[in-house]
Design an enzyme around this catalytic site. Structure first.
Site, PDB file in Angstrom:
ATOM      1  N   HIS A 102      28.993  46.651  41.566  1.00  0.00           N
ATOM      2  CA  HIS A 102      28.742  45.363  40.903  1.00  0.00           C
ATOM      3  C   HIS A 102      27.265  45.255  40.511  1.00  0.00           C
ATOM      4  O   HIS A 102      26.941  44.794  39.410  1.00  0.00           O
ATOM      5  CB  HIS A 102      29.086  44.191  41.836  1.00  0.00           C
ATOM      6  N   LYS A 153      45.186  37.717  44.410  1.00  0.00           N
ATOM      7  CA  LYS A 153      44.964  38.380  45.691  1.00  0.00           C
ATOM      8  C   LYS A 153      45.693  37.622  46.794  1.00  0.00           C
ATOM      9  O   LYS A 153      45.712  36.402  46.824  1.00  0.00           O
ATOM     10  CB  LYS A 153      43.470  38.543  45.954  1.00  0.00           C
ATOM     11  N   ARG A 180      36.498  50.710  35.845  1.00  0.00           N
ATOM     12  CA  ARG A 180      36.413  51.951  36.617  1.00  0.00           C
ATOM     13  C   ARG A 180      37.481  52.945  36.238  1.00  0.00           C
ATOM     14  O   ARG A 180      37.331  54.137  36.450  1.00  0.00           O
ATOM     15  CB  ARG A 180      36.583  51.642  38.121  1.00  0.00           C
ATOM     16  N   SER A 193      35.683  46.665  46.360  1.00  0.00           N
ATOM     17  CA  SER A 193      35.478  45.727  47.461  1.00  0.00           C
ATOM     18  C   SER A 193      36.584  45.873  48.497  1.00  0.00           C
ATOM     19  O   SER A 193      36.335  45.758  49.696  1.00  0.00           O
ATOM     20  CB  SER A 193      35.462  44.289  46.936  1.00  0.00           C
TER      21      SER A 193
HETATM   22  P1  ADP Z   1      38.185  40.589  40.399  1.00  0.00           P
HETATM   23  O1  ADP Z   1      38.882  40.071  41.590  1.00  0.00           O
HETATM   24  O2  ADP Z   1      37.953  39.572  39.328  1.00  0.00           O
HETATM   25  O3  ADP Z   1      38.701  41.896  39.853  1.00  0.00           O
HETATM   26  P2  ADP Z   1      35.997  42.086  41.612  1.00  0.00           P
HETATM   27  O4  ADP Z   1      34.944  41.490  42.469  1.00  0.00           O
HETATM   28  O5  ADP Z   1      36.938  43.025  42.252  1.00  0.00           O
HETATM   29  O6  ADP Z   1      36.712  40.845  40.951  1.00  0.00           O
HETATM   30  O7  ADP Z   1      35.329  42.797  40.363  1.00  0.00           O
HETATM   31  C1  ADP Z   1      34.529  42.109  39.436  1.00  0.00           C
HETATM   32  C2  ADP Z   1      34.258  43.004  38.250  1.00  0.00           C
HETATM   33  O8  ADP Z   1      33.469  44.123  38.657  1.00  0.00           O
HETATM   34  C3  ADP Z   1      35.522  43.597  37.617  1.00  0.00           C
HETATM   35  O9  ADP Z   1      35.340  43.675  36.224  1.00  0.00           O
HETATM   36  C4  ADP Z   1      35.592  44.983  38.206  1.00  0.00           C
HETATM   37  O10 ADP Z   1      36.283  45.876  37.362  1.00  0.00           O
HETATM   38  C5  ADP Z   1      34.117  45.321  38.283  1.00  0.00           C
HETATM   39  N1  ADP Z   1      33.836  46.324  39.309  1.00  0.00           N
HETATM   40  C6  ADP Z   1      34.253  46.336  40.588  1.00  0.00           C
HETATM   41  N2  ADP Z   1      33.802  47.423  41.240  1.00  0.00           N
HETATM   42  C7  ADP Z   1      33.079  48.131  40.346  1.00  0.00           C
HETATM   43  C8  ADP Z   1      32.365  49.377  40.390  1.00  0.00           C
HETATM   44  N3  ADP Z   1      32.335  50.118  41.492  1.00  0.00           N
HETATM   45  N4  ADP Z   1      31.738  49.794  39.260  1.00  0.00           N
HETATM   46  C9  ADP Z   1      31.790  49.044  38.134  1.00  0.00           C
HETATM   47  N5  ADP Z   1      32.457  47.878  38.005  1.00  0.00           N
HETATM   48  C10 ADP Z   1      33.092  47.418  39.093  1.00  0.00           C
END
Ligand code: ADP
Length: 158
Positions: free
Chosen positions: A17, A41, A95, A140
């Site tokens: 992130h 979720k 990703r 996450s």
């Molecule tokens: P959501 O529940 O909305 O998917 P996340 O917190 O899981 O929220 O992810 C927020 C954003 O960050 C999403 O667009 C996700 O694809 C991106 N993201 C999550 N992990 C990574 C990573 N390791 N590298 C790049 N982008 C990421």
């Protein structure tokens, strides 16, 4: 002023992130990191979750010296939050093919639904950044799982 909202669950906010925020700051004047509740979720996913307020506080600490990053929580639609923040862009990371298909559908919906209150110009543009291969395997949910079993996850956290 180019303002982007970077919405997510950020549970927790990982180095993946942080890399999206770092790269986003090269494209936008300001980024609003928006910690939301993901209706898709499940309760099981949320078992080890930090509260939204804890997540906001943790992310705000990371960016305490970066005035171009604001951290908020929200419980409305992302389009409404964007209108409230004066943002015309949504920033997201991709990703994998799985992420791509999900993001494509989200982007289409966010582009076509008007915000609940009239904004100057409706229609959010989503900007997708391809995950850096060094971080593309980091999610996450995996970090939460490792944490739940007492493993050290500091190398995944900014
Ligand atoms: P959501 O529940 O909305 O998917 P996340 O917190 O899981 O929220 O992810 C927020 C954003 O960050 C999403 O667009 C996700 O694809 C991106 N993201 C999550 N992990 C990574 C990573 N390791 N590298 C790049 N982008 C990421």
């Amino acid at each position: 002023m180019r303002i982007a909202v970077f919405p997510g669950s950020f549970d927790p906010f990982t180095i993946g992130h942080a890399d999206i925020v770092r790269r986003g700051l090269q494209l936008f004047d300001r980024i609003v990191v928006a910690v939301g509740f993901n209706a898709q979720k499940t309760a099981a996913d949320e078992r080890h979750a930090a509260s939204v307020d804890e997540r906001v506080a943790a992310i705000a600490r990371i960016y305490k010296d970066e005035p171009r990053v604001k951290v908020v929580s929200y419980s409305c639609l992302t389009v409404d939050l964007a209108a409230q923040e004066g943002a015309h862009f949504l920033l997201r990371g991709v990703r994998s093919v799985k992420d791509f298909e999900y993001e494509r559908d989200l982007a289409a919906v966010n582009a076509e639904i008007p915000p609940a209150f009239p904004a100057e110009d409706a229609g959010l543009e989503t900007v997708l950044l391809i995950a850096d291969p060094r971080y593309a395997h980091i999610s996450s949910s995996v970090v939460r799982e490792l944490q739940a079993y007492g493993r050290d996850v500091t190398s995944y956290l900014p």
